[in-house]
Design a protein around this motif. Structure first.
Motif, PDB file in Angstrom:
ATOM      1  N   ALA A   1       0.844  -1.194   0.000  1.00  0.00           N
ATOM      2  CA  ALA A   1       0.000   0.000   0.000  1.00  0.00           C
ATOM      3  C   ALA A   1       0.881   1.247   0.000  1.00  0.00           C
ATOM      4  O   ALA A   1       0.583   2.235  -0.672  1.00  0.00           O
ATOM      5  CB  ALA A   1      -0.926  -0.011   1.215  1.00  0.00           C
ATOM      6  N   GLU A   2       1.979   1.157   0.769  1.00  0.00           N
ATOM      7  CA  GLU A   2       2.887   2.298   0.832  1.00  0.00           C
ATOM      8  C   GLU A   2       3.489   2.575  -0.549  1.00  0.00           C
ATOM      9  O   GLU A   2       3.638   3.725  -0.958  1.00  0.00           O
ATOM     10  CB  GLU A   2       3.994   2.005   1.846  1.00  0.00           C
ATOM     11  CG  GLU A   2       4.647   3.233   2.389  1.00  0.00           C
ATOM     12  CD  GLU A   2       5.403   2.923   3.675  1.00  0.00           C
ATOM     13  OE1 GLU A   2       4.863   3.235   4.745  1.00  0.00           O
ATOM     14  OE2 GLU A   2       6.520   2.363   3.605  1.00  0.00           O
ATOM     15  N   GLY A   3       3.837   1.505  -1.256  1.00  0.00           N
ATOM     16  CA  GLY A   3       4.399   1.641  -2.593  1.00  0.00           C
ATOM     17  C   GLY A   3       3.397   2.281  -3.547  1.00  0.00           C
ATOM     18  O   GLY A   3       3.733   3.186  -4.316  1.00  0.00           O
ATOM     19  N   GLU A   4       2.137   1.826  -3.467  1.00  0.00           N
ATOM     20  CA  GLU A   4       1.105   2.380  -4.346  1.00  0.00           C
ATOM     21  C   GLU A   4       0.898   3.872  -4.059  1.00  0.00           C
ATOM     22  O   GLU A   4       0.762   4.679  -4.980  1.00  0.00           O
ATOM     23  CB  GLU A   4      -0.210   1.615  -4.155  1.00  0.00           C
ATOM     24  CG  GLU A   4      -1.397   2.164  -4.939  1.00  0.00           C
ATOM     25  CD  GLU A   4      -1.354   1.872  -6.447  1.00  0.00           C
ATOM     26  OE1 GLU A   4      -0.484   1.090  -6.873  1.00  0.00           O
ATOM     27  OE2 GLU A   4      -2.176   2.443  -7.178  1.00  0.00           O
ATOM     28  N   LEU A   5       0.907   4.209  -2.772  1.00  0.00           N
ATOM     29  CA  LEU A   5       0.714   5.613  -2.394  1.00  0.00           C
ATOM     30  C   LEU A   5       1.867   6.470  -2.935  1.00  0.00           C
ATOM     31  O   LEU A   5       1.638   7.549  -3.510  1.00  0.00           O
ATOM     32  CB  LEU A   5       0.613   5.721  -0.867  1.00  0.00           C
ATOM     33  CG  LEU A   5       0.353   7.110  -0.295  1.00  0.00           C
ATOM     34  CD1 LEU A   5      -0.908   7.723  -0.890  1.00  0.00           C
ATOM     35  CD2 LEU A   5       0.218   7.034   1.228  1.00  0.00           C
ATOM     36  N   ALA A   6       3.075   5.966  -2.778  1.00  0.00           N
ATOM     37  CA  ALA A   6       4.240   6.710  -3.275  1.00  0.00           C
ATOM     38  C   ALA A   6       4.140   6.897  -4.791  1.00  0.00           C
ATOM     39  O   ALA A   6       4.408   7.982  -5.318  1.00  0.00           O
ATOM     40  CB  ALA A   6       5.527   5.965  -2.925  1.00  0.00           C
ATOM     41  N   LEU A   7       3.712   5.851  -5.470  1.00  0.00           N
ATOM     42  CA  LEU A   7       3.609   5.921  -6.928  1.00  0.00           C
ATOM     43  C   LEU A   7       2.560   6.907  -7.394  1.00  0.00           C
ATOM     44  O   LEU A   7       2.751   7.650  -8.354  1.00  0.00           O
ATOM     45  CB  LEU A   7       3.218   4.552  -7.472  1.00  0.00           C
ATOM     46  CG  LEU A   7       4.357   3.617  -7.826  1.00  0.00           C
ATOM     47  CD1 LEU A   7       3.791   2.357  -8.452  1.00  0.00           C
ATOM     48  CD2 LEU A   7       5.289   4.301  -8.812  1.00  0.00           C
ATOM     49  N   ARG A   8       1.401   6.864  -6.721  1.00  0.00           N
ATOM     50  CA  ARG A   8       0.332   7.778  -7.148  1.00  0.00           C
ATOM     51  C   ARG A   8       0.763   9.224  -6.932  1.00  0.00           C
ATOM     52  O   ARG A   8       0.461  10.094  -7.731  1.00  0.00           O
ATOM     53  CB  ARG A   8      -0.962   7.470  -6.401  1.00  0.00           C
ATOM     54  CG  ARG A   8      -1.517   6.124  -6.801  1.00  0.00           C
ATOM     55  CD  ARG A   8      -3.017   6.101  -6.867  1.00  0.00           C
ATOM     56  NE  ARG A   8      -3.484   4.720  -6.964  1.00  0.00           N
ATOM     57  CZ  ARG A   8      -4.744   4.363  -7.017  1.00  0.00           C
ATOM     58  NH1 ARG A   8      -5.692   5.261  -6.978  1.00  0.00           N
ATOM     59  NH2 ARG A   8      -5.079   3.098  -7.119  1.00  0.00           N
TER      60      ARG A   8
END
Ligand code: GTP
Ligand code: MG
Length: 392
Positions: free
Chosen positions: A248-255
């Motif tokens: 989830a942290e990775g997705e947030l960083a990407l967005r």
């Protein structure tokens, strides 16, 4: 709108998942019970837009180059601990938040870096398998409690002439999201006495368990894969249950990076492209994330939502249009709307999903891809483009 609830033990990453999926800012912190009141927002499931079958892409707001994003409701609730149904942790009030959810994403900490109460421990110290079973158990017991609380009323009703146990149970169970079909199927699965006074706790628990499985199916988001020991993730993927590895942290960083133009990434993409304007530190972080994504086919956040709707709930996407040749509405917008419907739905169901008046006045429907009229009993398929002819 379909509703997906993020449930699970505290500190597993539910609010991070929620923020990534909705881009709404909510509290995230490395301790249990950061979230107390539920967060509700709009997120999307991703599917292939029918415009991919045409020459030009459509101009719908929710279509990015043929990647179609269909809105759903996402709910982020307070953390759940063993014993929650009897009031442990933040208690059972937030379990009630799950009443209207169609499907549950159980976010667990696959890294084993938080204990059953969500308190930080060393990575690998806690067995994430435990986080799966207790959530099912708590939901079953919570539902069993609701059935218990209603039992007196059912016993009272049974004294009236014409009492029908199936009708009484159906009325009670539809109160928390069970459809008449769910109830009928559940009652076929379990053995039970006709007289409510003869029911035991075991009968009620069996009823609760069956109806929970049918009305609140669960997909596990095995979160924090960016720091999880590989053997943990492998063990989780071997289970005979749906498990989607996520960061989830990775997705947030990407967005966030995509918003700032640092990467080329759309939610659900399996890879990313790092732009030219990034610092060395950013490049290193993004490339690390790209490695994790290569291993698990993306960050899994979009994948978990898609799995919940398309696989667990067995829904499909249908696109109503007014002009069957142009696939557009009356103003020329191509494929303006997308509707999620259960598999087995017909053009009449789509008509009602558009508007009850359109459903009431339904005359016939045309499959815009083949330009052929389809019958009332036609079962819609994923990506169908349908013109509905209605008197209204
Ligand atoms: N490494 C890593 N950390 C994560 C990930 N997702 C969330 N976290 C961290 O885990 C901690 C808890 O995240 P939250 O999103 O607040 O967790 P929650 O499940 O909402 O917690 P409660 O509201 O307390 O139940 C924070 O420190 C997050 O930054 C992930 O994918 N990888
Ligand atoms: Mg939270």
């Amino acid at each position: 709108m379909l509703s997906i609830a993020l449930a699970g033990k505290p500190n597993a990453g539910k609010s991070t998942f929620y923020t990534a999926a909705t881009m709404a800012e909510v509290d995230v912190a490395n301790y249990p019970f950061t979230t107390i009141d539920a967060n509700r927002g709009v997120s999307y499931v991703r599917t292939a837009c029918p415009c991919l079958e045409r020459d030009g892409r459509c101009n719908a707001d929710n279509c990015e180059d043929g990647k179609r994003y269909v809105p759903i409701e996402l709910i982020d609730v307070a953390g759940l601990v063993p014993g929650a149904h009897e009031g442990k942790g933040l208690g059972n009030q937030f379990l009630d938040e799950l009443t209207n959810a169609d499907v549950i994403v159980n976010v667990i900490d696959a890294s084993g870096g938080t204990n059953e109460k969500g308190e930080p421990v060393d990575i690998g110290e806690h067995d994430p398998l435990e986080d799966i079973d207790f959530v099912e158990e708590e939901m079953d017991l919570w539902l069993a409690d609701i059935v218990d609380r209603n039992w007196e009323s059912i016993e009272r009703q049974s004294r009236s002439p014409g009492f029908d146990i199936d009708d009484a149970l159906a009325e009670m169970l539809t109160g928390f999201g069970a459809s008449p079909t769910d109830v009928a199927r559940t009652l076929r699965e379990i053995d039970y006495p006709e007289d409510p006074r003869e029911w035991t706790d075991d009968h009620r628990e069996a009823l609760a368990r069956e109806i929970r499985q049918r009305t609140k199916p669960i997909v596990v988001a095995a979160n924090k894969i960016d720091v999880a020991p590989q053997e943990n993730v492998e063990k989780l993927l071997e289970l005979d249950k749906p498990v989607i590895p996520t960061t989830a942290e990775g997705e947030l960083a990407l967005r966030r990076a995509a918003e700032n133009g640092l990467v080329d990434y759309d939610p659900g993409d399996e890879s990313l492209e790092v732009g030219a304007d990034v610092s060395d530190a950013q490049r290193e972080a993004l490339e690390g994330l790209a490695d994790t994504m290569a291993e698990y086919d993306g960050t899994g956040v979009q994948g978990a939502l898609d799995y919940a709707v398309y696989d667990l709930l067995e829904h499909l996407t249908a696109y109503p249009v007014e002009d069957a040749a142009k696939w557009s509405d009356g103003s020329g917008n191509v494929l303006p709307d997308a509707h999620l419907l259960p598999q087995g739905s017909t053009p009449v169901d789509l008509a009602y999903a558009v508007h009850s008046d359109i459903g009431d006045g339904y005359l016939h429907a045309v499959d815009a891809k083949s330009s052929r009229e389809v019958g009332e009993g036609y079962e819609l398929e994923e990506g169908d483009v349908i013109k509905i002819v209605s008197t209204n």
